[in-house]
Design a protein around this motif. Structure first.
Motif, PDB file in Angstrom:
ATOM      1  N   GLY A  25      28.542  41.168  20.925  1.00 37.92           N
ATOM      2  CA  GLY A  25      28.624  42.574  20.580  1.00 37.92           C
ATOM      3  C   GLY A  25      29.940  43.196  21.003  1.00 37.92           C
ATOM      4  O   GLY A  25      30.692  42.622  21.804  1.00 37.92           O
ATOM      5  N   ASN A  26      30.213  44.390  20.497  1.00 38.93           N
ATOM      6  CA  ASN A  26      31.453  45.070  20.850  1.00 38.93           C
ATOM      7  C   ASN A  26      31.482  45.442  22.337  1.00 38.93           C
ATOM      8  O   ASN A  26      32.548  45.546  22.933  1.00 38.93           O
ATOM      9  CB  ASN A  26      31.685  46.288  19.961  1.00 38.93           C
ATOM     10  CG  ASN A  26      30.611  47.341  20.100  1.00 38.93           C
ATOM     11  OD1 ASN A  26      29.427  47.024  20.044  1.00 38.93           O
ATOM     12  ND2 ASN A  26      31.016  48.581  20.256  1.00 38.93           N
ATOM     13  N   THR A  27      30.307  45.615  22.949  1.00 41.98           N
ATOM     14  CA  THR A  27      30.262  45.904  24.386  1.00 41.98           C
ATOM     15  C   THR A  27      30.807  44.727  25.185  1.00 41.98           C
ATOM     16  O   THR A  27      31.536  44.918  26.164  1.00 41.98           O
ATOM     17  CB  THR A  27      28.816  46.220  24.826  1.00 41.98           C
ATOM     18  OG1 THR A  27      28.322  47.297  24.038  1.00 41.98           O
ATOM     19  CG2 THR A  27      28.761  46.603  26.285  1.00 41.98           C
ATOM     20  N   ALA A  28      30.487  43.511  24.760  1.00 43.68           N
ATOM     21  CA  ALA A  28      31.006  42.320  25.440  1.00 43.68           C
ATOM     22  C   ALA A  28      32.526  42.263  25.321  1.00 43.68           C
ATOM     23  O   ALA A  28      33.221  41.935  26.286  1.00 43.68           O
ATOM     24  CB  ALA A  28      30.379  41.055  24.867  1.00 43.68           C
ATOM     25  N   VAL A  29      33.050  42.602  24.152  1.00 46.43           N
ATOM     26  CA  VAL A  29      34.507  42.609  23.949  1.00 46.43           C
ATOM     27  C   VAL A  29      35.143  43.633  24.877  1.00 46.43           C
ATOM     28  O   VAL A  29      36.161  43.358  25.524  1.00 46.43           O
ATOM     29  CB  VAL A  29      34.869  42.890  22.475  1.00 46.43           C
ATOM     30  CG1 VAL A  29      36.379  43.016  22.298  1.00 46.43           C
ATOM     31  CG2 VAL A  29      34.322  41.798  21.569  1.00 46.43           C
ATOM     32  N   SER A  30      34.542  44.794  24.982  1.00 45.53           N
ATOM     33  CA  SER A  30      35.042  45.827  25.887  1.00 45.53           C
ATOM     34  C   SER A  30      35.067  45.308  27.328  1.00 45.53           C
ATOM     35  O   SER A  30      36.030  45.532  28.070  1.00 45.53           O
ATOM     36  CB  SER A  30      34.170  47.075  25.793  1.00 45.53           C
ATOM     37  OG  SER A  30      34.575  48.031  26.752  1.00 45.53           O
ATOM     38  N   MET A  31      34.021  44.590  27.705  1.00 42.41           N
ATOM     39  CA  MET A  31      33.943  44.050  29.063  1.00 42.41           C
ATOM     40  C   MET A  31      34.994  42.957  29.292  1.00 42.41           C
ATOM     41  O   MET A  31      35.548  42.845  30.381  1.00 42.41           O
ATOM     42  CB  MET A  31      32.537  43.546  29.350  1.00 42.41           C
ATOM     43  CG  MET A  31      31.511  44.675  29.401  1.00 42.41           C
ATOM     44  SD  MET A  31      29.818  44.102  29.524  1.00 42.41           S
ATOM     45  CE  MET A  31      29.735  43.783  31.281  1.00 42.41           C
ATOM     46  N   TYR A  32      35.281  42.156  28.267  1.00 41.96           N
ATOM     47  CA  TYR A  32      36.369  41.166  28.372  1.00 41.96           C
ATOM     48  C   TYR A  32      37.695  41.884  28.594  1.00 41.96           C
ATOM     49  O   TYR A  32      38.514  41.481  29.416  1.00 41.96           O
ATOM     50  CB  TYR A  32      36.479  40.311  27.106  1.00 41.96           C
ATOM     51  CG  TYR A  32      35.354  39.332  26.870  1.00 41.96           C
ATOM     52  CD1 TYR A  32      34.802  38.588  27.904  1.00 41.96           C
ATOM     53  CD2 TYR A  32      34.859  39.135  25.589  1.00 41.96           C
ATOM     54  CE1 TYR A  32      33.779  37.688  27.668  1.00 41.96           C
ATOM     55  CE2 TYR A  32      33.835  38.227  25.345  1.00 41.96           C
ATOM     56  CZ  TYR A  32      33.294  37.507  26.391  1.00 41.96           C
ATOM     57  OH  TYR A  32      32.287  36.618  26.148  1.00 41.96           O
TER      58      TYR A  32
END
Length: 98
Positions: A25-32
């Motif tokens: 998800g885009n949340t995971a990308v943000s966390m990366y």
């Protein structure tokens, strides 16, 4: 991991688009991007393919942003390094016109 964000923006991609490519998800990308989530080997490999960069650059270990060698180029370079001086001289004379 601000290089992920910089590369994403340079390539005009959204977090959602990168997430779809990675299967997250885009949340995971943000966390990366913020360093709140660690990258595994496969994710690093996928991001490098997506952005056309080396893992060293992506992870902040190198400032080199030049092109990645293709498999063919890597094989040619390896053969050149393995060749003796006479062969190297011949190759240089064929490729480099002075």
């Amino acid at each position: 991991m601000n290089r992920i964000r910089a590369l994403r923006k340079k390539n005009k991609l959204t977090q959602l688009q990168v997430g779809k490519y990675l299967g997250v998800g885009n949340t995971a990308v943000s966390m990366y991007e913020t360093g709140q989530r660690h990258l595994d080997e496969e994710t690093v490999s996928q991001l490098c393919r997506l952005f056309g960069c080396t893992a060293d650059y992506l992870l902040g270990l190198s400032a080199y942003t030049g092109p990645i060698l293709s498999q063919e180029d890597a094989e040619l370079l390896s053969a050149y390094h393995a060749a003796d001086n006479q062969v190297r001289k011949s190759i240089r004379s064929l490729l480099i016109k002075e």
